[in-house]
Design an enzyme around this catalytic site. Sequence first.
Site, PDB file in Angstrom:
ATOM      1  CG  ASN A  63     -19.654  61.382  13.406  1.00  0.00           C
ATOM      2  OD1 ASN A  63     -19.941  62.289  14.186  1.00  0.00           O
ATOM      3  ND2 ASN A  63     -18.410  61.155  13.028  1.00  0.00           N
TER       4      ASN A  63
ATOM      5  N   GLY B 278     -17.210  68.791  13.825  1.00  0.00           N
ATOM      6  CA  GLY B 278     -17.951  68.680  12.578  1.00  0.00           C
ATOM      7  C   GLY B 278     -17.065  68.942  11.385  1.00  0.00           C
ATOM      8  CB  SER B 279     -17.922  69.685   7.881  1.00  0.00           C
ATOM      9  OG  SER B 279     -18.568  70.952   7.911  1.00  0.00           O
TER      10      SER B 279
ATOM     11  CD  GLU C 269     -10.622  68.677  18.287  1.00  0.00           C
ATOM     12  OE1 GLU C 269     -10.060  67.969  17.422  1.00  0.00           O
ATOM     13  OE2 GLU C 269      -9.987  69.354  19.115  1.00  0.00           O
ATOM     14  CG  LEU C 270     -12.514  71.592  12.166  1.00  0.00           C
ATOM     15  CD1 LEU C 270     -11.891  72.753  11.411  1.00  0.00           C
ATOM     16  CD2 LEU C 270     -13.975  71.868  12.490  1.00  0.00           C
TER      17      LEU C 270
ATOM     18  CB  CYS D  68     -13.519  63.046  11.924  1.00  0.00           C
ATOM     19  SG  CYS D  68     -13.131  62.623  13.641  1.00  0.00           S
TER      20      CYS D  68
END
Length: 484
Positions: free
Chosen positions: A153, A229-230, A251-252, A285
């Site tokens: 992203n 990411g997720s 880092e989600l 995010c």
Amino acid sequence: MSLLDAQIWNQRLFHGEWLPATQSMPVTEVATGEVLGQLGCATADDVAQSAISAKQAQQAWAALPYQERAAVFERAAQLLTEHQPEIIDWLVRESGSIQLKAGFETHISLQILKHCSALPASEQGSILPTQTGKISLAKRVPLGVIGVISPFNFPLYLALRAVAPALALGNAVVLKPDERTAVCSGFAIARIFELAGLPKGLLHVVPGGADVGEALTLDPNIASIQFTGSTQVGRIIGANAGKTLKKVSLELGGKNSLIILPDADLELAAQNVAWGAFLHSGQICMTSGKILVHKSLYETLKQRLIEKVKNFVVGNPTDPNVNLGPLINAKQSQRVQQLVNAAVTHGATLEIGGKADGVFFQPTVLSGVTADNPIFSEEIFGPVAVLIPFSSDAEAVELANMGDYGLSAGIISSNVAHAMQIGAQLKVGLLHINDQTVNDETVNPFGGFGASGNGTRIGGLANLDEFTQWQWMTIQTQAPNYPF
């Protein structure tokens, strides 16, 4: 000279030099489907060889005089400045970024390189108190090889924010960029550091799918994983990294609340809501995923937001007039469609938008969303503003803190003291008084609570903690005379 001429990277991987890949896939422009080249795809064996090579190169790099390491980053910053238009074009075409967002992303990526040029000369530790005649030191030493798994992203920035400080602090890096944006988030970084004179073997770029990511997390020669990411994938990565006792930074995702208090300026509030919810089509995010609006302003703010959405231009981001470009692929567009349909089924009102068209999704406003609606708690990653009314401070805090995520929050109010009182009750890693939720300035420690991460931070002062480890060393003029 072109930085990213396809002849350089086509069907190749970067291992300090450009080597042929055994498999490849098309690189496509998101908005049109046009093929831009052939991406070399790595295998698990490529990861293993990269990790060995990186480990061998790392010690010599860490031992270089700090001035030589700093000079690499100074040259890298100059190269990014010179090739900024080309990189912006790649961000627009490969990741679907509008030109405004691509320009901003390139700017903050340049700031990272500039900051990292100072890291080799930064303080390396502390002198600790101890007994007379003895020196006690706490030293920061590199971890070794850092595995970086970066998302699609903000592809350039979210890869570089880990790669650059890791290298600057004496580590080597194996980077797995998302295969959908591997040119602007992987090969662009490789080319910049290659031309800047980074010694061979220190940086490897290995695009690929889940098998490549799994190989990174399990490889014994990789000391640490930095993943953005997720949350779902982050849990898998954390579990895999634990098998070899790797340090891991996750880092989600986020379901971030933007709270509009009753004394807020309506136009400013509407602007912040629109920016926080729709920037990069909501694929961030930190996107403002829950718009909590005091009931006294709710209807008026809703109408102002709808009017703004009516004026949005959706289309190919190569057009400078476009406000919202495509989602990363048609699969994601269909996922957003399903979430919006489910929200309406559970009682939300579709005020505007709500339709997918291939990779594009109409900017959407949902009102009347309640806490039992699935879209209240699920991260959307699409251009959907979810409006939720509240009647008291206590209710706003309760709604904001509901759910597993705890990344970012914003509060809009003309009374800063009041906003700060509310903010102190929010369980988030990033808090913005009189701003929306999408913020990052490269010098701040970035990270969230709960399902938004594992408590680590990246950026600014946190980079020292993330990419080095402590070593305690004592020095005496002669060994002690022990009693046995």
